[in-house]
Write a protein that holds these residues in place. Structure first.
Motif, PDB file in Angstrom:
ATOM      1  N   THR A   4       0.834  -1.197   0.000  1.00  0.00           N
ATOM      2  CA  THR A   4       0.000   0.000   0.000  1.00  0.00           C
ATOM      3  C   THR A   4       0.872   1.252   0.000  1.00  0.00           C
ATOM      4  O   THR A   4       2.028   1.216   0.422  1.00  0.00           O
ATOM      5  N   PHE A   5       0.302   2.333  -0.486  1.00  0.00           N
ATOM      6  CA  PHE A   5       1.027   3.599  -0.564  1.00  0.00           C
ATOM      7  C   PHE A   5       0.359   4.646   0.325  1.00  0.00           C
ATOM      8  O   PHE A   5      -0.870   4.670   0.457  1.00  0.00           O
ATOM      9  N   GLN A   6       1.195   5.494   0.891  1.00  0.00           N
ATOM     10  CA  GLN A   6       0.693   6.574   1.728  1.00  0.00           C
ATOM     11  C   GLN A   6       1.330   7.886   1.281  1.00  0.00           C
ATOM     12  O   GLN A   6       2.550   7.994   1.197  1.00  0.00           O
ATOM     13  N   ILE A   7       0.483   8.868   0.997  1.00  0.00           N
ATOM     14  CA  ILE A   7       0.956  10.223   0.722  1.00  0.00           C
ATOM     15  C   ILE A   7       0.516  11.096   1.889  1.00  0.00           C
ATOM     16  O   ILE A   7      -0.678  11.164   2.205  1.00  0.00           O
ATOM     17  N   ALA A   8       1.468  11.731   2.540  1.00  0.00           N
ATOM     18  CA  ALA A   8       1.183  12.577   3.698  1.00  0.00           C
ATOM     19  C   ALA A   8       1.481  14.029   3.338  1.00  0.00           C
ATOM     20  O   ALA A   8       2.553  14.336   2.815  1.00  0.00           O
ATOM     21  N   ILE A   9       0.529  14.902   3.606  1.00  0.00           N
ATOM     22  CA  ILE A   9       0.700  16.327   3.285  1.00  0.00           C
ATOM     23  C   ILE A   9       0.525  17.170   4.540  1.00  0.00           C
ATOM     24  O   ILE A   9      -0.496  17.073   5.225  1.00  0.00           O
ATOM     25  N   ASP A  10       1.518  17.991   4.830  1.00  0.00           N
ATOM     26  CA  ASP A  10       1.432  18.952   5.928  1.00  0.00           C
ATOM     27  C   ASP A  10       1.590  20.357   5.373  1.00  0.00           C
ATOM     28  O   ASP A  10       2.072  20.559   4.248  1.00  0.00           O
ATOM     29  N   GLY A  11       1.225  21.334   6.170  1.00  0.00           N
ATOM     30  CA  GLY A  11       1.397  22.719   5.752  1.00  0.00           C
ATOM     31  C   GLY A  11       0.533  23.646   6.579  1.00  0.00           C
ATOM     32  O   GLY A  11      -0.319  23.204   7.359  1.00  0.00           O
ATOM     33  N   TYR A  12       0.778  24.920   6.420  1.00  0.00           N
ATOM     34  CA  TYR A  12       0.053  25.931   7.183  1.00  0.00           C
ATOM     35  C   TYR A  12      -1.382  26.092   6.689  1.00  0.00           C
ATOM     36  O   TYR A  12      -1.751  25.617   5.611  1.00  0.00           O
TER      37      TYR A  12
END
Length: 218
Positions: A4-12
């Motif tokens: 499985t693949f995981q894309i994690a996005i963080d930001g203000y």
């Protein structure tokens, strides 16, 4: 066992995390998880039940007695669609407050990790790359200058609040997110950083998809 693949996005706040993540989820057929919506749903419960944030027992009881379900575009609290309710400033402010509580963060992180455990997922928030999915296939950090972010929020809110008011709120939220004791917003060393100030949503999406393909050959 299926990979499985995981894309994690963080930001203000106001960088376009949710919009970008939703588009990519559809293009890749990944499950989209808006972690901020989970906190806002619980924030609404805290408001409705007038929970004393300084009372640990009340906090835990509220977390245990309220069920949050995240859909792709709609969010539910105890079976009620609260998507519109959790978008107001009062709920957003409460979400920021409860996000500093250990009990709340532990509960939400545990639930978020459980969701991502056995499926392809794209998840966005403020501690997704550092705490929730530290081993994600691709970690993204989105940034933009505060004036750009304030203008975006102002336009999204149908200009109901002044641009200056929104800018003040975002600036305050930035400080709270970056300086909270538990799981502060940080740019992890291995994040793929994109400044969205002068990019369209489509351009941001294209950059992320290209980087994902380069790393996975999918």
């Amino acid at each position: 066992m299926k990979k499985t693949f995981q894309i994690a996005i963080d930001g203000y706040s106001g960088v376009g995390k949710s919009t970008v993540a939703q588009i990519i989820s559809k293009k890749l057929n990944f499950l989209f998880v808006n972690t901020g919506a989970m906190y806002r749903c619980y924030a609404l419960a805290f408001i409705n039940q007038n929970v004393d944030l300084n009372n640990k027992n009340e906090v835990i009881k509220c977390l245990e007695n309220n069920k949050v379900v995240l859909g792709q575009e709609n969010f539910f609290l105890n079976g009620e669609d609260v998507t519109k309710k959790i978008s107001n400033p009062e709920v957003a402010a409460m979400a920021s407050k409860i996000g500093t509580l250990k009990e709340v963060r532990e509960k939400c992180v545990k639930d978020q990790q459980a969701i991502a455990a056995d499926c392809n997922v794209i998840m966005e928030g403020r501690d997704t790359t550092s705490v929730v999915l530290p081993n994600a296939t691709l970690k993204i950090f989105l940034s933009a200058d505060v004036d750009t972010r304030a203008k975006r929020r102002w336009e999204q809110s149908n200009k109901e609040q002044s641009l200056e008011t929104i800018k003040e709120f975002i600036t305050k939220r930035d400080y709270q997110d970056s300086h909270r004791e538990i799981s502060p917003l940080i740019q992890v060393p291995d994040a793929f950083v994109i400044d969205t100030s002068n990019l369209s949503i489509d351009e941001v999406v294209e950059n992320i998809l290209k980087e994902f393909k380069n790393r996975t050959n999918v």
